[in-house]
Enzyme design. Structure first.
Site, PDB file in Angstrom:
ATOM      1  N   GLY A 279     -22.568  -3.484  97.968  1.00 58.04           N
ATOM      2  CA  GLY A 279     -23.259  -4.212  99.035  1.00 58.04           C
ATOM      3  C   GLY A 279     -22.530  -4.117 100.357  1.00 58.04           C
ATOM      4  O   GLY A 279     -21.696  -3.236 100.563  1.00 58.04           O
TER       5      GLY A 279
ATOM      6  N   HIS B 165     -23.666   4.092 103.359  1.00 57.17           N
ATOM      7  CA  HIS B 165     -24.528   3.850 102.204  1.00 57.17           C
ATOM      8  C   HIS B 165     -25.942   4.378 102.474  1.00 57.17           C
ATOM      9  O   HIS B 165     -26.597   4.928 101.597  1.00 57.17           O
ATOM     10  CB  HIS B 165     -24.613   2.351 101.903  1.00 57.17           C
ATOM     11  CG  HIS B 165     -23.308   1.699 101.560  1.00 57.17           C
ATOM     12  ND1 HIS B 165     -22.655   0.845 102.416  1.00 57.17           N
ATOM     13  CD2 HIS B 165     -22.536   1.760 100.442  1.00 57.17           C
ATOM     14  CE1 HIS B 165     -21.548   0.403 101.842  1.00 57.17           C
ATOM     15  NE2 HIS B 165     -21.448   0.946 100.645  1.00 57.17           N
TER      16      HIS B 165
ATOM     17  N   GLY C 121     -20.137   8.834  97.588  1.00 57.34           N
ATOM     18  CA  GLY C 121     -19.619   9.249  98.891  1.00 57.34           C
ATOM     19  C   GLY C 121     -18.258   9.926  98.771  1.00 57.34           C
ATOM     20  O   GLY C 121     -17.421   9.514  97.971  1.00 57.34           O
ATOM     21  N   GLN C 122     -18.050  10.929  99.613  1.00 60.75           N
ATOM     22  CA  GLN C 122     -16.721  11.561  99.668  1.00 60.75           C
ATOM     23  C   GLN C 122     -15.657  10.585 100.163  1.00 60.75           C
ATOM     24  O   GLN C 122     -14.472  10.759  99.894  1.00 60.75           O
ATOM     25  CB  GLN C 122     -16.752  12.795 100.575  1.00 60.75           C
ATOM     26  CG  GLN C 122     -15.448  13.594 100.516  1.00 60.75           C
ATOM     27  CD  GLN C 122     -15.336  14.628 101.598  1.00 60.75           C
ATOM     28  OE1 GLN C 122     -16.331  15.246 101.984  1.00 60.75           O
ATOM     29  NE2 GLN C 122     -14.125  14.822 102.105  1.00 60.75           N
TER      30      GLN C 122
ATOM     31  N   VAL D  23     -19.501   9.355 106.383  1.00 61.53           N
ATOM     32  CA  VAL D  23     -20.098   8.998 107.674  1.00 61.53           C
ATOM     33  C   VAL D  23     -19.041   8.249 108.486  1.00 61.53           C
ATOM     34  O   VAL D  23     -18.379   7.347 107.963  1.00 61.53           O
ATOM     35  CB  VAL D  23     -21.362   8.140 107.479  1.00 61.53           C
ATOM     36  CG1 VAL D  23     -21.944   7.710 108.818  1.00 61.53           C
ATOM     37  CG2 VAL D  23     -22.398   8.906 106.665  1.00 61.53           C
TER      38      VAL D  23
ATOM     39  N   ARG E 124     -15.146  -2.921 104.886  1.00 56.40           N
ATOM     40  CA  ARG E 124     -13.982  -3.733 105.290  1.00 56.40           C
ATOM     41  C   ARG E 124     -13.661  -3.608 106.773  1.00 56.40           C
ATOM     42  O   ARG E 124     -12.859  -4.399 107.280  1.00 56.40           O
ATOM     43  CB  ARG E 124     -12.760  -3.343 104.473  1.00 56.40           C
ATOM     44  CG  ARG E 124     -12.884  -3.736 102.990  1.00 56.40           C
ATOM     45  CD  ARG E 124     -11.647  -3.355 102.215  1.00 56.40           C
ATOM     46  NE  ARG E 124     -11.632  -3.914 100.876  1.00 56.40           N
ATOM     47  CZ  ARG E 124     -11.878  -3.223  99.752  1.00 56.40           C
ATOM     48  NH1 ARG E 124     -12.170  -1.944  99.822  1.00 56.40           N
ATOM     49  NH2 ARG E 124     -11.829  -3.818  98.573  1.00 56.40           N
TER      50      ARG E 124
END
Ligand code: AMP
Length: 284
Positions: free
Chosen positions: A31, A37, A147-148, A176, A187
């Site tokens: 989330g 995302h 994701g990388q 991204v 964060r």
């Protein structure tokens, strides 16, 4: 868009004849969704009949002194983003649903999970692989989109999927970033304005290492030293690790020539921990 909280309801949905013939693209998240995302969700949308996203802040992957309680929770905005991208089903389990009081099983990937993030956060990957085992088992996606940004997590999950014979193909999407290079992260919102200004140093250090490799530098030690020195120019920032590793095994690189490498690092700015990485194919 369907929102499912109970495991039994998810199972019923998954087993319905109309769903079982569809190709499902799945994006696991905690989330606090952002444009990183969103890119994963769009990728899943572009390749799948049905897009499933899970939103679950997994307590098992946080250490006792980590930020589980403070981890951002932005449910309404998350659901709006999912709707916007055209997600079909959001799985929103409670902690009790996934971990009832008598829960006592864990899944561990050994070597790949011990280095780097695993050395700094000893129980982290066991939490990740345990919850991913449950989620993949329940959702049975054709594709799982990751994701990388969390490259070691991707490599650990790839090993989990291979070792436990999950019938899902992993898709890795590029990181991204903000215009100044900082990788988007849930964060980042906890950085003070001054910390935010210092935060792109991590990506700058990785880019420095990438440039050295492209320019023919053949010594992993020299590359690591240069990246460390760049980070040390920002005294507000504490280095946890900054390294050149083999992209497949994650072992520290011993040779550069022709190797598939990952430059990866973790730093702290106050109480905020940032990670990032770059993949590099070194010239022969
Ligand atoms: P999280 O919600 O942090 O557990 O991340 C869920 C997924 O989103 C993971 O596969 C992450 O690697 C991916 N992700 C997080 N940040 C980014 C980003 N900046 N770019 C691309 N993918 C990301």
């Amino acid at each position: 868009m369907r929102i499912v909280r109970a495991i039994r309801a998810l199972r019923q949905w998954r087993q319905a004849p109309s769903v079982s013939v569809q190709r499902i693209g799945y994006v696991p998240t905690m989330g606090a969704l952002h444009a990183g995302h969103r890119a994963l969700l769009q990728r899943a949308r572009s390749m799948s009949d049905v897009v499933v996203v899970s939103i679950f802040v997994n307590p098992l992957q946080f250490g006792p002194s980590e930020d589980f309680a403070q981890y951002p929770r932005t449910r309404a905005a998350d659901l709006a983003l999912c709707r916007d991208v055209g997600v079909d089903l959001v799985f929103l389990p409670s902690t009790e649903a996934l971990y009832p009081a008598d829960f006592q099983t864990s899944v561990t990937v050994s070597r790949l999970a011990q280095r780097w993030e695993g050395a700094c956060r000893p129980t982290h990957f066991q939490g990740v692989t345990t919850v991913m085992t449950k989620l993949l088992h329940l959702i049975q996606p054709q594709w799982t989109v990751l994701g990388q940004k969390d490259y070691q997590q991707y490599v650990v999950i790839r090993q989990l999927v291979k070792d436990l014979n999950f019938a899902t193909a992993l898709v890795m999407c590029p990181t991204v970033r903000e215009p100044d290079g900082l990788a988007l992260s849930s964060r980042n919102r906890y950085l003070t304005p001054i910390q935010r200004r210092h935060a792109p140093a991590l990506y700058r250090a990785l880019r420095l290492g990438q440039g050295m490799i492209r320019n023919g530098q053949r010594s992993p030690q020299r590359i690591q030293r240069a990246m460390t020195e760049l980070l040390q120019d920002t005294p507000e920032l504490t280095i946890e690790y900054i390294a050149v590793a083999d992209a497949g095994t994650l072992e520290p690189a011993t040779t550069i020539r022709g190797a598939r490498l990952v430059l990866l690092g973790a730093v702290r700015l106050g109480s905020v921990r940032l990670i990032d990485n770059i993949l590099v194919r070194a010239p022969r």
